[in-house]
Design a protein around this motif. Structure first.
Motif, PDB file in Angstrom:
ATOM      1  N   ASN A 180       2.106  -1.590  -5.956  1.00 23.52           N
ATOM      2  CA  ASN A 180       1.786  -3.005  -6.153  1.00 23.52           C
ATOM      3  C   ASN A 180       0.780  -3.539  -5.145  1.00 23.52           C
ATOM      4  O   ASN A 180       0.406  -4.683  -5.175  1.00 23.52           O
ATOM      5  CB  ASN A 180       3.078  -3.841  -6.074  1.00 23.52           C
ATOM      6  CG  ASN A 180       3.856  -3.522  -4.807  1.00 23.52           C
ATOM      7  OD1 ASN A 180       3.405  -2.706  -3.993  1.00 23.52           O
ATOM      8  ND2 ASN A 180       4.994  -4.154  -4.624  1.00 23.52           N
ATOM      9  N   ASN A 181       0.353  -2.667  -4.221  1.00 23.56           N
ATOM     10  CA  ASN A 181      -0.457  -3.219  -3.147  1.00 23.56           C
ATOM     11  C   ASN A 181      -1.454  -2.186  -2.605  1.00 23.56           C
ATOM     12  O   ASN A 181      -1.588  -2.024  -1.401  1.00 23.56           O
ATOM     13  CB  ASN A 181       0.492  -3.699  -2.028  1.00 23.56           C
ATOM     14  CG  ASN A 181      -0.229  -4.573  -1.029  1.00 23.56           C
ATOM     15  OD1 ASN A 181      -1.302  -5.089  -1.334  1.00 23.56           O
ATOM     16  ND2 ASN A 181       0.335  -4.710   0.161  1.00 23.56           N
ATOM     17  N   ALA A 182      -2.128  -1.491  -3.503  1.00 21.38           N
ATOM     18  CA  ALA A 182      -3.116  -0.496  -3.055  1.00 21.38           C
ATOM     19  C   ALA A 182      -4.415  -1.214  -2.698  1.00 21.38           C
ATOM     20  O   ALA A 182      -4.811  -2.154  -3.384  1.00 21.38           O
ATOM     21  CB  ALA A 182      -3.356   0.507  -4.173  1.00 21.38           C
ATOM     22  N   THR A 183      -5.048  -0.745  -1.624  1.00 20.47           N
ATOM     23  CA  THR A 183      -6.310  -1.406  -1.274  1.00 20.47           C
ATOM     24  C   THR A 183      -7.386  -1.074  -2.308  1.00 20.47           C
ATOM     25  O   THR A 183      -7.410   0.023  -2.869  1.00 20.47           O
ATOM     26  CB  THR A 183      -6.818  -0.997   0.119  1.00 20.47           C
ATOM     27  OG1 THR A 183      -6.917   0.408   0.150  1.00 20.47           O
ATOM     28  CG2 THR A 183      -5.910  -1.507   1.219  1.00 20.47           C
ATOM     29  N   GLN A 184      -8.237  -2.056  -2.549  1.00 24.14           N
ATOM     30  CA  GLN A 184      -9.239  -1.898  -3.601  1.00 24.14           C
ATOM     31  C   GLN A 184     -10.652  -1.845  -3.036  1.00 24.14           C
ATOM     32  O   GLN A 184     -10.920  -2.355  -1.963  1.00 24.14           O
ATOM     33  CB  GLN A 184      -9.128  -3.084  -4.577  1.00 24.14           C
ATOM     34  CG  GLN A 184      -7.798  -3.065  -5.311  1.00 24.14           C
ATOM     35  CD  GLN A 184      -7.660  -4.203  -6.294  1.00 24.14           C
ATOM     36  OE1 GLN A 184      -8.442  -5.157  -6.284  1.00 24.14           O
ATOM     37  NE2 GLN A 184      -6.664  -4.106  -7.155  1.00 24.14           N
ATOM     38  N   ASN A 185     -11.532  -1.190  -3.796  1.00 22.21           N
ATOM     39  CA  ASN A 185     -12.950  -1.228  -3.469  1.00 22.21           C
ATOM     40  C   ASN A 185     -13.516  -2.560  -3.934  1.00 22.21           C
ATOM     41  O   ASN A 185     -12.849  -3.315  -4.654  1.00 22.21           O
ATOM     42  CB  ASN A 185     -13.677  -0.082  -4.181  1.00 22.21           C
ATOM     43  CG  ASN A 185     -13.132   1.263  -3.741  1.00 22.21           C
ATOM     44  OD1 ASN A 185     -12.984   1.528  -2.549  1.00 22.21           O
ATOM     45  ND2 ASN A 185     -12.797   2.112  -4.709  1.00 22.21           N
ATOM     46  N   PHE A 192      -9.106   5.229  -3.089  1.00 21.91           N
ATOM     47  CA  PHE A 192      -8.329   6.446  -2.849  1.00 21.91           C
ATOM     48  C   PHE A 192      -8.615   7.077  -1.480  1.00 21.91           C
ATOM     49  O   PHE A 192      -7.928   7.993  -1.064  1.00 21.91           O
ATOM     50  CB  PHE A 192      -8.551   7.464  -3.976  1.00 21.91           C
ATOM     51  CG  PHE A 192      -7.799   7.117  -5.229  1.00 21.91           C
ATOM     52  CD1 PHE A 192      -6.424   7.303  -5.293  1.00 21.91           C
ATOM     53  CD2 PHE A 192      -8.446   6.591  -6.339  1.00 21.91           C
ATOM     54  CE1 PHE A 192      -5.714   6.980  -6.445  1.00 21.91           C
ATOM     55  CE2 PHE A 192      -7.738   6.259  -7.486  1.00 21.91           C
ATOM     56  CZ  PHE A 192      -6.370   6.450  -7.541  1.00 21.91           C
ATOM     57  N   LYS A 193      -9.632   6.575  -0.782  1.00 20.68           N
ATOM     58  CA  LYS A 193      -9.876   7.063   0.578  1.00 20.68           C
ATOM     59  C   LYS A 193      -8.658   6.813   1.466  1.00 20.68           C
ATOM     60  O   LYS A 193      -8.414   7.508   2.433  1.00 20.68           O
ATOM     61  CB  LYS A 193     -11.109   6.366   1.168  1.00 20.68           C
ATOM     62  CG  LYS A 193     -12.401   6.796   0.503  1.00 20.68           C
ATOM     63  CD  LYS A 193     -13.564   6.810   1.498  1.00 20.68           C
ATOM     64  CE  LYS A 193     -14.799   7.436   0.896  1.00 20.68           C
ATOM     65  NZ  LYS A 193     -15.363   6.567  -0.201  1.00 20.68           N
ATOM     66  N   GLU A 194      -7.895   5.773   1.095  1.00 19.72           N
ATOM     67  CA  GLU A 194      -6.688   5.418   1.854  1.00 19.72           C
ATOM     68  C   GLU A 194      -5.493   6.288   1.468  1.00 19.72           C
ATOM     69  O   GLU A 194      -4.441   6.209   2.074  1.00 19.72           O
ATOM     70  CB  GLU A 194      -6.300   3.965   1.556  1.00 19.72           C
ATOM     71  CG  GLU A 194      -7.369   2.958   1.886  1.00 19.72           C
ATOM     72  CD  GLU A 194      -7.219   2.449   3.310  1.00 19.72           C
ATOM     73  OE1 GLU A 194      -6.161   1.875   3.596  1.00 19.72           O
ATOM     74  OE2 GLU A 194      -8.161   2.648   4.106  1.00 19.72           O
ATOM     75  N   ASP A 195      -5.665   7.045   0.398  1.00 16.92           N
ATOM     76  CA  ASP A 195      -4.529   7.805  -0.148  1.00 16.92           C
ATOM     77  C   ASP A 195      -4.275   9.066   0.683  1.00 16.92           C
ATOM     78  O   ASP A 195      -5.085   9.464   1.524  1.00 16.92           O
ATOM     79  CB  ASP A 195      -4.808   8.169  -1.610  1.00 16.92           C
ATOM     80  CG  ASP A 195      -3.527   8.410  -2.395  1.00 16.92           C
ATOM     81  OD1 ASP A 195      -2.453   8.471  -1.780  1.00 16.92           O
ATOM     82  OD2 ASP A 195      -3.617   8.543  -3.639  1.00 16.92           O
ATOM     83  N   PHE A 196      -3.153   9.709   0.439  1.00 15.29           N
ATOM     84  CA  PHE A 196      -2.707  10.861   1.231  1.00 15.29           C
ATOM     85  C   PHE A 196      -3.804  11.915   1.410  1.00 15.29           C
ATOM     86  O   PHE A 196      -4.057  12.397   2.504  1.00 15.29           O
ATOM     87  CB  PHE A 196      -1.480  11.491   0.573  1.00 15.29           C
ATOM     88  CG  PHE A 196      -0.824  12.549   1.417  1.00 15.29           C
ATOM     89  CD1 PHE A 196       0.212  12.225   2.287  1.00 15.29           C
ATOM     90  CD2 PHE A 196      -1.254  13.868   1.375  1.00 15.29           C
ATOM     91  CE1 PHE A 196       0.813  13.176   3.069  1.00 15.29           C
ATOM     92  CE2 PHE A 196      -0.664  14.840   2.168  1.00 15.29           C
ATOM     93  CZ  PHE A 196       0.369  14.491   3.019  1.00 15.29           C
ATOM     94  N   PHE A 197      -4.457  12.273   0.314  1.00 16.58           N
ATOM     95  CA  PHE A 197      -5.475  13.327   0.396  1.00 16.58           C
ATOM     96  C   PHE A 197      -6.886  12.762   0.603  1.00 16.58           C
ATOM     97  O   PHE A 197      -7.856  13.514   0.602  1.00 16.58           O
ATOM     98  CB  PHE A 197      -5.443  14.192  -0.874  1.00 16.58           C
ATOM     99  CG  PHE A 197      -4.144  14.953  -1.023  1.00 16.58           C
ATOM    100  CD1 PHE A 197      -3.871  16.052  -0.222  1.00 16.58           C
ATOM    101  CD2 PHE A 197      -3.190  14.561  -1.950  1.00 16.58           C
ATOM    102  CE1 PHE A 197      -2.671  16.748  -0.346  1.00 16.58           C
ATOM    103  CE2 PHE A 197      -1.998  15.246  -2.084  1.00 16.58           C
ATOM    104  CZ  PHE A 197      -1.728  16.343  -1.274  1.00 16.58           C
ATOM    105  N   GLY A 198      -6.974  11.443   0.706  1.00 16.25           N
ATOM    106  CA  GLY A 198      -8.290  10.823   0.899  1.00 16.25           C
ATOM    107  C   GLY A 198      -9.132  10.837  -0.360  1.00 16.25           C
ATOM    108  O   GLY A 198     -10.344  10.626  -0.328  1.00 16.25           O
ATOM    109  N   ARG A 199      -8.492  11.107  -1.489  1.00 16.73           N
ATOM    110  CA  ARG A 199      -9.185  11.127  -2.781  1.00 16.73           C
ATOM    111  C   ARG A 199      -8.142  11.083  -3.891  1.00 16.73           C
ATOM    112  O   ARG A 199      -6.947  11.265  -3.636  1.00 16.73           O
ATOM    113  CB  ARG A 199     -10.013  12.400  -2.906  1.00 16.73           C
ATOM    114  CG  ARG A 199      -9.121  13.651  -2.848  1.00 16.73           C
ATOM    115  CD  ARG A 199      -9.902  14.909  -2.656  1.00 16.73           C
ATOM    116  NE  ARG A 199     -10.849  15.051  -3.754  1.00 16.73           N
ATOM    117  CZ  ARG A 199     -11.787  15.994  -3.797  1.00 16.73           C
ATOM    118  NH1 ARG A 199     -11.894  16.866  -2.803  1.00 16.73           N
ATOM    119  NH2 ARG A 199     -12.609  16.084  -4.820  1.00 16.73           N
ATOM    120  N   ALA A 200      -8.598  10.850  -5.119  1.00 20.09           N
ATOM    121  CA  ALA A 200      -7.650  10.812  -6.245  1.00 20.09           C
ATOM    122  C   ALA A 200      -7.193  12.227  -6.574  1.00 20.09           C
ATOM    123  O   ALA A 200      -8.015  13.150  -6.651  1.00 20.09           O
ATOM    124  CB  ALA A 200      -8.320  10.185  -7.470  1.00 20.09           C
TER     125      ALA A 200
END
Ligand code: 4AD
Ligand code: MG
Length: 479
Positions: A180-185, A192-200
């Motif tokens: 509900n609160n993913a950072t957006q471009n 997805f840079k913020e995501d675990f693997f730094g990508r989708a």
């Protein structure tokens, strides 16, 4: 030491009497306060355990209920009753785990497959599922045996990937971002840079692309692992999580590929015919009874065992896609407008009704269809000289439809890149895949066998949900 038991399967094969043994298992039935039918999962054949009258307390006897777990030590004796050669005359009995008959969901009667799916945690305790899972195990073992004997290496490809090997977009996303609160471009898309693997990333749909990297160095590899597809197909042949075997071979063209696939299928069928006869006989009987309820024209012409022997003993039919379309176009079924999807001509994708017509009505044997139109196949398939088709092949099996999908791969860098661009496959993201075409590229090919579809074919189970322990399908991930 607790495990002093002999497995019932091994015990039933013994010829000698008078020795003392210990068995452990689950009670299937208990009659006349004397006769226990005991099953331990090693075989469908229950062991008869005889409790001498008056030798055990009422308290103990009361606890011998369906599915209770017991340990029995006793003497092997020749059976007085019919139906079994030996039985155990119990000298001691221990209840390992009670099973409240008021609450135990399975009765010693026939349950519907739907009911058993809802009780998938207990369905292993039925004869049908005992047989299915022993056959499934044997098939898996035969898969490894086949490739090992040919010198293929078992490659473990990743479950989490950043690519879509089939380019079909049926991906399960893998993320640790808050829903509900993913950072957006700035354009509103998720960063997805913020995501675990730094990508989708996503769960793999196929290990093929990684398999090609290994095959173009190690020669011949195969994968055997879970694959995931978020396709919303609620059919008797689709799972969202299924196991696939994907061999990949360097120095191999489409015909070599078909030869290996045919040999492979025959080998694993032969292995179960030789090693799982008792289970197959049981499943054949089950299928025959199930088919009695069907109208005549829907019943199989061959019994399960005859069908497997037939597949093992005969060559698969091989026809091009173009020939397949010709046959389908000209057949009475099409002319009488009996296909839901009428045959329009070259270019159309074959529906399962068409595949089943070819296999079950026209050829009456497994069919390999090859050289499909490039528009309906994946980007990595080798382009044929005609400019219209690719070196793809599908194997279709009676009662199942597509069981194998494979191809010779496009090994020519330029052609591959052009095709990827035409199909909007991101070449930058697959730089590592393209590298194989830059450094010592070779003709190579491979295929994928859907393991559950193979288990369905061999066991005669009509629904794919009944050949995997805990099926994952749309709206269903219980257990
Ligand atoms: O035809 P598919 O999509 O081919 C591939 O994935 C290739 N990468 C294989 C390769 O060349 N290495 O899938 C291969 C097989 C199908 O023929 C079918 O048997 C099975 O996988 N399959 C499924 N089985 C159960 N549920 C599903 N949703 C399936 N999708 C494919
Ligand atoms: Mg396919």
């Amino acid at each position: 030491m607790f495990n002093t038991r002999i497995k019932i399967k091994d015990l039933l094969q013994q010829e000698s009497f008078g020795n003392q043994v210990t068995v452990m298992g689950w009670v299937r039935t208990f009659r006349n306060d004397q006769f226990v039918a005991l099953n331990d999962g090693s075989t469908n054949t229950n062991l008869q355990v005889v409790l001498g009258l008056g030798e055990f307390s009422d308290d103990e006897l009361k606890r011998i209920t369906t599915s209770a777990a017991i340990k029995v030590t006793g003497v092997v004796v020749e059976s007085q009753g019919r139906g079994q050669k030996i039985e155990i005359k119990a000298t001691s009995l221990e209840i390992l785990g009670d099973s409240d008959p008021e609450k135990y969901p399975l009765q010693p009667k026939k349950h519907s497959m739907e009911f058993l799916r809802e009780n998938a945690h207990l369905r292993f305790r039925t004869n049908t599922f005992g047989s299915v899972f022993r056959v499934r195990h044997s098939l898996a073992f035969a898969v490894h045996k086949f490739f090992h004997e040919l010198g293929f290496l078992y490659l473990h490809t990743p479950i989490i990937t950043a690519s879509d090997a089939e380019g079909a977009g049926e991906l399960f996303k893998v993320t640790t971002l808050p829903l509900n609160n993913a950072t957006q471009n700035s354009d509103g898309s998720i960063n997805f840079k913020e995501d675990f693997f730094g990508r989708a990333t996503n769960l793999t749909v196929s290990g093929q692309l990684e398999g090609e990297l290994a095959a173009t160095a190690l020669g011949e590899i195969y994968t055997f692992g879970p694959t995931f597809r978020a396709e919303n197909s609620n059919t008797a042949r689709h799972l969202a999580e299924f196991w696939m075997i994907e061999p990949e071979m360097a120095f191999c063209d489409l015909e070599d590929n078909m030869n290996v696939a045919e040999k492979f299928i025959k080998y694993i069928i032969k292995y179960v015919l030789e090693n799982n006869r008792e289970d197959l006989d049981f499943l054949a009987q089950r299928l025959a009874e199930e088919e009695k309820l069907l109208p005549q024209e829907k019943r199989s012409e061959l019994g399960l065992i005859e069908k497997l022997e037939f597949v093992f003993g005969n060559n698969f039919e091989r026809i091009t896609y173009t020939e397949a379309i010709e046959i389908l176009k000209e057949c009475n079924h099409n002319k009488k407008k009996k296909f839901q999807y009428p045959i329009t001509g070259f270019g159309m994708d074959l529906q399962s009704e068409h595949e089943r017509y070819l296999v079950e009505k026209h050829f009456k044997k497994p069919v390999i269809i090859y050289n499909y139109p490039k528009e309906i196949k994946a980007f990595y398939m080798r382009q044929n000289e005609d400019g219209k088709t690719v070196a793809a092949m599908d194997i279709l099996a009676p009662g199942i439809g597509e069981i194998v999908g494979g191809s010779q791969r496009e090994e020519r860098l330029e052609k591959l890149e052009t095709r990827m661009k035409e199909m909007n496959i991101p070449t930058e993201e697959l730089w590592w895949y393209l590298d194989t075409r830059k450094f010592g590229t070779v003709p190579h090919a491979g295929f994928g066998l859907g393991f559950e579809r193979m288990v369905q074919f061999v066991t005669g189970m009509s629904n794919i949900r009944d050949v995997i322990a805990f099926p994952r399908t749309p709206k269903n991930a219980e257990f």
